[in-house]
Design an enzyme around this catalytic site. Structure first.
Site, PDB file in Angstrom:
ATOM      1  N   THR A 117      67.314  89.675  29.795  1.00 39.28           N
ATOM      2  CA  THR A 117      67.337  89.699  28.321  1.00 39.28           C
ATOM      3  C   THR A 117      67.052  91.117  27.840  1.00 39.28           C
ATOM      4  O   THR A 117      66.343  91.864  28.509  1.00 39.28           O
ATOM      5  CB  THR A 117      66.240  88.732  27.809  1.00 39.28           C
ATOM      6  OG1 THR A 117      66.678  87.413  28.056  1.00 39.28           O
ATOM      7  CG2 THR A 117      65.950  88.906  26.326  1.00 39.28           C
ATOM      8  N   ASP A 137      63.110  81.658  23.089  1.00 39.50           N
ATOM      9  CA  ASP A 137      62.212  82.401  22.199  1.00 39.50           C
ATOM     10  C   ASP A 137      62.892  83.570  21.510  1.00 39.50           C
ATOM     11  O   ASP A 137      62.489  83.985  20.408  1.00 39.50           O
ATOM     12  CB  ASP A 137      61.013  82.943  22.995  1.00 39.50           C
ATOM     13  CG  ASP A 137      61.460  83.901  24.097  1.00 39.50           C
ATOM     14  OD1 ASP A 137      62.453  83.596  24.798  1.00 39.50           O
ATOM     15  OD2 ASP A 137      60.838  84.971  24.243  1.00 39.50           O
ATOM     16  N   GLY A 144      61.166  81.539  28.055  1.00 36.63           N
ATOM     17  CA  GLY A 144      61.099  81.447  26.599  1.00 36.63           C
ATOM     18  C   GLY A 144      60.147  80.395  26.074  1.00 36.63           C
ATOM     19  O   GLY A 144      59.458  80.599  25.064  1.00 36.63           O
TER      20      GLY A 144
HETATM   21  N1  ASP Z   1      63.327  84.731  27.037  1.00 41.91           N
HETATM   22  C1  ASP Z   1      64.680  84.369  27.369  1.00 41.91           C
HETATM   23  C2  ASP Z   1      64.846  82.892  27.187  1.00 41.91           C
HETATM   24  O1  ASP Z   1      63.968  82.141  27.572  1.00 41.91           O
HETATM   25  C3  ASP Z   1      65.090  84.732  28.765  1.00 41.91           C
HETATM   26  C4  ASP Z   1      64.596  86.035  29.303  1.00 41.91           C
HETATM   27  O2  ASP Z   1      63.935  86.791  28.626  1.00 41.91           O
HETATM   28  O3  ASP Z   1      64.892  86.309  30.463  1.00 41.91           O
HETATM   29  O4  ASP Z   1      65.875  82.485  26.733  1.00 41.91           O
END
Ligand code: ASP
Length: 303
Positions: free
Chosen positions: A161, A192, A215
């Site tokens: 991300t 998130d 998240g």
């Molecule tokens: N936070 C992101 C999610 O849960 C994924 C990530 O940061 O790798 O969608």
């Protein structure tokens, strides 16, 4: 002439527990450095924090090294559902998008939603319809399929991300986050990243922050808002707030991930409970730093 405050910028390319393929590490560092330098040049020339975080996040979305935009990971049905958020610290205005399957740069759409609608978030078909009437570039699912297969990323676990935070020369803060979400997520799952106060937050009195990791952990702890609270209400400086927030994430939910923030003074702090956090920053207009781990690391229980 008004005093020009020096600017700061921080970016990340995701948190994870497994190392990225060795062949990609140099590429990731190089990409982070190039994007930091572009963001820094813009801020030095007087660009706003908002313009800069959107610009840097768009570059990260276009780079297939990361799980956002072009390089997004698929859900359990093999489809790509993207999410993004942008927030401005001066006004607390925010724009977000989730469950979009055809938007090339979700962060651009999030900004447009912030600026041209009375709403904070649009999802799915409604977001797509709004994009179509507002000149936002669309692509087919094949575009994301192609990006995901570049650099052997299809074999990876699915972290990566992206996000950007900045403080501009006028002292305004902004944050942006963009993602393809968790690899193999259930269709329709919202993470998130697009949620104000969970994965993304910006407040001129406190900080601008972009989170990455599992998240659900960040949603349940409202971690981005908690960081801002620690700075605004508890009066903590950035590194102390970062340490307390990552300890809180682990203590409360054994949370997995990390974040980067810039506070109202331009101090940058990152922290992680995951094994890796690919990030980079320029503090107070200084030299760029890139890192594969945050200086603040808190261990979490395995499993
Ligand atoms: N936070 C992101 C999610 O849960 C994924 C990530 O940061 O790798 O969608």
């Amino acid at each position: 002439m008004a005093t020009r405050h020096r600017y700061s910028i921080g970016i990340h390319g995701g948190a994870g527990n497994r190392p990225a393929p060795a062949a990609n590490i140099g590429l990731i560092r190089e990409s982070l450095r190039t994007i930091l330098e572009q963001g820094s040049a813009r801020l030095a020339a007087g660009a706003t924090a908002l313009d800069t975080v959107v610009h840097c996040t768009r570059l990260l979305e276009d780079d297939p090294l990361y799980n956002a935009g072009y390089g997004s990971v698929p859900n359990s049905a093999g489809r790509f559902e993207l999410e993004a958020c942008v927030m401005e610290g001066r006004t607390l205005e925010a724009g977000a998008v989730t469950y979009v399957e055809r938007i090339r740069n979700p962060v651009e759409l999030a900004r447009r939603i912030m600026e041209q609608t009375p709403h904070v978030m649009l999802a799915g078909r409604g977001a797509g319809d709004f994009a179509a009437t507002n000149g936002i570039a669309t692509v087919s699912q094949a575009y994301f399929q192609e990006g995901w297969h570049k650099y052997g990323r299809a074999d990876e676990h699915g972290y990566g991300t992206v996000g950007a935070v900045a403080r501009d020369c006028a002292g305004n803060l902004a944050a942006a986050t963009s993602t393809g979400g968790q690899k193999g997520k259930r269709p329709g799952r919202v993470g998130d990243s697009p949620l104000v106060g969970a994965g993304t937050y910006a407040d001129n009195e406190g900080c601008a922050v972009s989170c990455t990791g599992w998240g659900e952990d960040f949603i349940r702890t409202a971690l981005a808002a908690y960081l801002d609270f620690l700075i605004v209400r508890e009066g903590l400086e950035a590194h102390t707030a970062a340490r307390i927030a990552i300890e809180y994430l682990v203590a409360k939910v054994n949370g997995n991930g990390g974040f980067i923030l810039v506070d109202r003074t331009g101090a940058i702090a990152t922290a992680q409970s995951s094994t890796y956090l690919h990030c980079g920053w320029i503090e107070h207009g200084g030299k760029p730093t890139t890192a594969l781990r945050s200086p603040i690391q808190i261990a979490r229980a395995e499993g």
